[in-house]
Design a protein around this motif. Structure first.
Motif, PDB file in Angstrom:
ATOM      1  N   LEU A  52      57.243  73.298  24.780  1.00  0.00           N
ATOM      2  CA  LEU A  52      57.775  72.064  25.343  1.00  0.00           C
ATOM      3  C   LEU A  52      59.265  72.216  25.644  1.00  0.00           C
ATOM      4  N   ILE A  53      59.677  71.851  26.868  1.00  0.00           N
ATOM      5  CA  ILE A  53      61.094  71.875  27.248  1.00  0.00           C
ATOM      6  C   ILE A  53      61.432  70.580  27.985  1.00  0.00           C
ATOM      7  N   ASN A  54      62.728  70.287  28.053  1.00  0.00           N
ATOM      8  CA  ASN A  54      63.218  69.179  28.878  1.00  0.00           C
ATOM      9  C   ASN A  54      64.650  69.464  29.295  1.00  0.00           C
ATOM     10  N   GLY A  55      65.326  68.464  29.849  1.00  0.00           N
ATOM     11  CA  GLY A  55      66.688  68.674  30.348  1.00  0.00           C
ATOM     12  C   GLY A  55      67.708  68.966  29.282  1.00  0.00           C
ATOM     13  N   GLY A  56      67.362  68.760  28.008  1.00  0.00           N
ATOM     14  CA  GLY A  56      68.260  69.107  26.913  1.00  0.00           C
ATOM     15  C   GLY A  56      68.017  70.490  26.357  1.00  0.00           C
ATOM     16  N   SER A  57      67.051  71.226  26.921  1.00  0.00           N
ATOM     17  CA  SER A  57      66.772  72.600  26.480  1.00  0.00           C
ATOM     18  C   SER A  57      67.710  73.543  27.228  1.00  0.00           C
ATOM     19  N   ALA A  58      68.584  74.220  26.502  1.00  0.00           N
ATOM     20  CA  ALA A  58      69.623  75.008  27.168  1.00  0.00           C
ATOM     21  C   ALA A  58      69.774  76.381  26.541  1.00  0.00           C
ATOM     22  N   SER A  59      70.313  77.292  27.327  1.00  0.00           N
ATOM     23  CA  SER A  59      70.779  78.590  26.851  1.00  0.00           C
ATOM     24  C   SER A  59      69.689  79.387  26.137  1.00  0.00           C
ATOM     25  N   ALA A  60      69.816  79.573  24.816  1.00  0.00           N
ATOM     26  CA  ALA A  60      68.874  80.394  24.072  1.00  0.00           C
ATOM     27  C   ALA A  60      67.450  79.857  24.171  1.00  0.00           C
ATOM     28  N   SER A  61      67.285  78.532  24.204  1.00  0.00           N
ATOM     29  CA  SER A  61      65.938  77.979  24.317  1.00  0.00           C
ATOM     30  C   SER A  61      65.346  78.287  25.690  1.00  0.00           C
ATOM     31  N   GLU A  62      66.184  78.392  26.715  1.00  0.00           N
ATOM     32  CA  GLU A  62      65.709  78.764  28.048  1.00  0.00           C
ATOM     33  C   GLU A  62      65.324  80.241  28.105  1.00  0.00           C
ATOM     34  N   ILE A  63      66.005  81.059  27.313  1.00  0.00           N
ATOM     35  CA  ILE A  63      65.637  82.473  27.243  1.00  0.00           C
ATOM     36  C   ILE A  63      64.230  82.616  26.666  1.00  0.00           C
ATOM     37  N   VAL A  64      63.958  81.890  25.587  1.00  0.00           N
ATOM     38  CA  VAL A  64      62.634  81.959  24.956  1.00  0.00           C
ATOM     39  C   VAL A  64      61.566  81.450  25.919  1.00  0.00           C
ATOM     40  N   ALA A  65      61.799  80.288  26.523  1.00  0.00           N
ATOM     41  CA  ALA A  65      60.814  79.716  27.444  1.00  0.00           C
ATOM     42  C   ALA A  65      60.583  80.648  28.639  1.00  0.00           C
ATOM     43  N   GLY A  66      61.671  81.205  29.180  1.00  0.00           N
ATOM     44  CA  GLY A  66      61.542  82.095  30.333  1.00  0.00           C
ATOM     45  C   GLY A  66      60.798  83.370  30.010  1.00  0.00           C
ATOM     46  N   ALA A  67      61.061  83.943  28.824  1.00  0.00           N
ATOM     47  CA  ALA A  67      60.384  85.180  28.428  1.00  0.00           C
ATOM     48  C   ALA A  67      58.891  84.947  28.233  1.00  0.00           C
ATOM     49  N   LEU A  68      58.530  83.881  27.527  1.00  0.00           N
ATOM     50  CA  LEU A  68      57.115  83.614  27.268  1.00  0.00           C
ATOM     51  C   LEU A  68      56.382  83.197  28.539  1.00  0.00           C
ATOM     52  N   GLN A  69      57.100  82.564  29.460  1.00  0.00           N
ATOM     53  CA  GLN A  69      56.490  82.196  30.740  1.00  0.00           C
ATOM     54  C   GLN A  69      56.249  83.431  31.610  1.00  0.00           C
ATOM     55  N   ASP A  70      57.272  84.257  31.770  1.00  0.00           N
ATOM     56  CA  ASP A  70      57.142  85.429  32.637  1.00  0.00           C
ATOM     57  C   ASP A  70      56.164  86.457  32.088  1.00  0.00           C
ATOM     58  N   GLN A  71      56.045  86.536  30.776  1.00  0.00           N
ATOM     59  CA  GLN A  71      55.106  87.479  30.165  1.00  0.00           C
ATOM     60  C   GLN A  71      53.711  86.873  30.003  1.00  0.00           C
ATOM     61  N   HIS A  72      53.515  85.677  30.561  1.00  0.00           N
ATOM     62  CA  HIS A  72      52.207  85.001  30.531  1.00  0.00           C
ATOM     63  C   HIS A  72      51.688  84.842  29.108  1.00  0.00           C
ATOM     64  N   ARG A  73      52.615  84.604  28.178  1.00  0.00           N
ATOM     65  CA  ARG A  73      52.232  84.437  26.779  1.00  0.00           C
ATOM     66  C   ARG A  73      52.086  82.970  26.414  1.00  0.00           C
ATOM     67  N   ALA A  74      52.716  82.074  27.160  1.00  0.00           N
ATOM     68  CA  ALA A  74      52.673  80.651  26.827  1.00  0.00           C
ATOM     69  C   ALA A  74      52.646  79.829  28.103  1.00  0.00           C
TER      70      ALA A  74
END
Length: 458
Positions: free
Chosen positions: A306-328
């Motif tokens: 789960l992300i929203n407009g308050g998700s920044a920096s390190a949390s975006e790294i985690v979301a981006g990695a799991l999204q691009d690797q098709h893990r989440a």
């Protein structure tokens, strides 16, 4: 966050009443004598340093410094003038570069360890006012109802305008138990006052519980305890649910970020292989690539982040990695878009400087900067949850923010935000209804995935 060894020059300024010689860093230094243009040092100075324009600008600084010191209506200390000049230089580059004096540097080190004194809000500056990026769960700020995007215009009746971010933060901190009144601007509403009692802020960065057959893990910030907290949460959920576990919701809403190494290790906890994040700066020393190591602590269980407009920096790294690797599957609304790397460079005896040195890129090569992470499934908060009426502000809205190198902008629509608190949002451990609409949709998705997989197997 990185802390490389640094080699910086020092200046001897002959226009002062007494010479000030400051050695910043631990290397062989270059002495620049302003006015006489006499230069002594080791190695070759680059062409820019030798240029007459550089010396002209340095002499201009010296003349202004001397005039202010001699003629300002009130006596000002040399230290204060130097700190203000250095901070002005850094803060003019982008919203995240700044100077930390010795006290602020110590405070920052305490904060990254997970405990500090204050109100419990992550803030930045916008238009000369303090802007709330995110309140931290279970702190005075969160309990008082401060929201991402709120602007703080006065502290105990004194205007914030004219203060640096460090000065404003310093005033908000104080003795535990003492009170401070914040004047808050929220959207089109009339400004209102909120009185908070300062407390010792102990950040429990990871919380967890079970919601029926789903494991819920909320990461509020990325400090030194985040990875170990995640491992403990997953182990506890697995022990409680066993074979009944249908998947995990990883809640990164209103997570303002934190330590880069923790973002990498949290991502690595869910990945068996592949790239997690890369950083690209002007030189090789500011460019790097982090890859996952074998081992998934969830044994491949379905994940929804789960992300929203308050998700920044390190949390975006985690979301981006799991999204691009098709893990989440990423669910929610567009993230904040802070995709720049700040290096903390200690200045021996004088604090440190926070300098933007690179940009983050997700495994597919996307820059997060001023754009953020676009969720796979857009789910806005239910209307009943939309307390704030203003558009949620993001990195691209900040004055002086770095542009995204691919030239594209983030989607224009932003979500109204409400602090996501695990204690309130996940109150359905025995099969009850979840009041948080986004969380409820994440749970429905995981249960749907489990149902589909069970039917395919059968």
């Amino acid at each position: 966050m990185t802390t490389p060894e640094t080699r910086l020059p020092f200046l001897r300024l002959p226009f002062l009443r007494r010479p000030i010689v400051r050695r910043l860093g631990g290397a062989a230094a270059v002495t620049v004598l302003l006015g006489g243009l006499a230069v002594a040092g080791s190695g070759q100075l680059d062409a820019q340093t030798n240029s007459s324009e550089t010396y002209r600008q340095l002499n201009l600084f010296g003349a202004v410094f001397e005039r202010v010191r001699a003629n300002y209506v009130e006596e000002v200390s040399e230290e204060k003038l130097f700190e203000a000049a250095i901070n002005g230089m850094l803060s003019s580059l982008d919203p995240h570069s700044s100077f930390l004096n010795a006290k602020n540097y110590r405070d920052m080190q305490v904060q990254t360890r997970g405990e500090f004194g204050g109100l419990g809000i992550e803030v930045t500056m916008e238009g000369g006012l303090v802007k709330v990026v995110s309140p931290i769960d279970d702190t005075p700020a969160a309990r008082a109802g401060l929201l991402p995007g709120d602007l703080i215009s006065h502290l105990d009746g004194e205007p914030v305008l004219g203060l640096t971010l460090s000065e404003a933060v310093e005033r908000m901190r104080g003795k535990v138990g003492s009170e401070i009144t914040l004047t808050v601007r929220r959207g089109e509403q009339e400004p209102f006052d909120v009185t908070l009692e300062r407390a010792t802020i102990t950040i429990r960065s990871v919380r967890h519980r079970t919601i029926g057959d789903i494991g819920y893990v909320r990461i509020t910030t990325f400090n030194e305890q985040s990875t170990s907290g995640l491992q403990e949460a997953v182990a506890a959920i697995h022990q409680e649910l066993g074979d009944r576990l249908h998947g995990y919701v990883i809640d990164l809403r209103n997570n303002p970020g934190g330590l880069l190494d923790q973002a990498i290790s949290v991502s690595d906890a869910f990945l068996e292989r592949g790239e997690i994040v890369s950083t690209r700066g002007r030189g090789e020393e500011n460019s790097s690539r982090a890859n996952a190591t074998p081992g998934d602590i969830t044994d491949g269980a379905p994940l929804v982040v789960l992300i929203n407009g308050g998700s920044a920096s390190a949390s975006e790294i985690v979301a981006g990695a799991l999204q691009d690797q098709h893990r989440a599957i990423i669910l929610g609304t567009q993230s904040f878009g802070k995709g720049s790397v700040q290096t903390i460079i200690p200045l021996q005896g004088y604090g440190a400087m926070r300098l933007t040195t690179a940009r983050y890129y997700t495994p597919s090569g996307r820059s997060i900067q001023a754009k953020g992470i676009t969720p796979d499934i857009l789910v806005e908060p239910a209307k009943i949850e939309k307390i704030a009426t203003q558009r949620g502000r993001r990195e691209a809205d900040l004055r002086g923010a770095l542009v995204n190198p691919d030239g594209t902008a983030a989607p224009g629509k932003a979500d109204d935000q409400k602090p996501a608190d695990a204690q309130e949002n996940a109150d359905a451990g025995k099969g009850g209804e979840v009041d948080d609409y986004q969380l409820a949709r994440a749970i429905d998705l995981l249960r749907g995935i489990h149902l589909y997989q069970s039917r395919v197997v059968n």
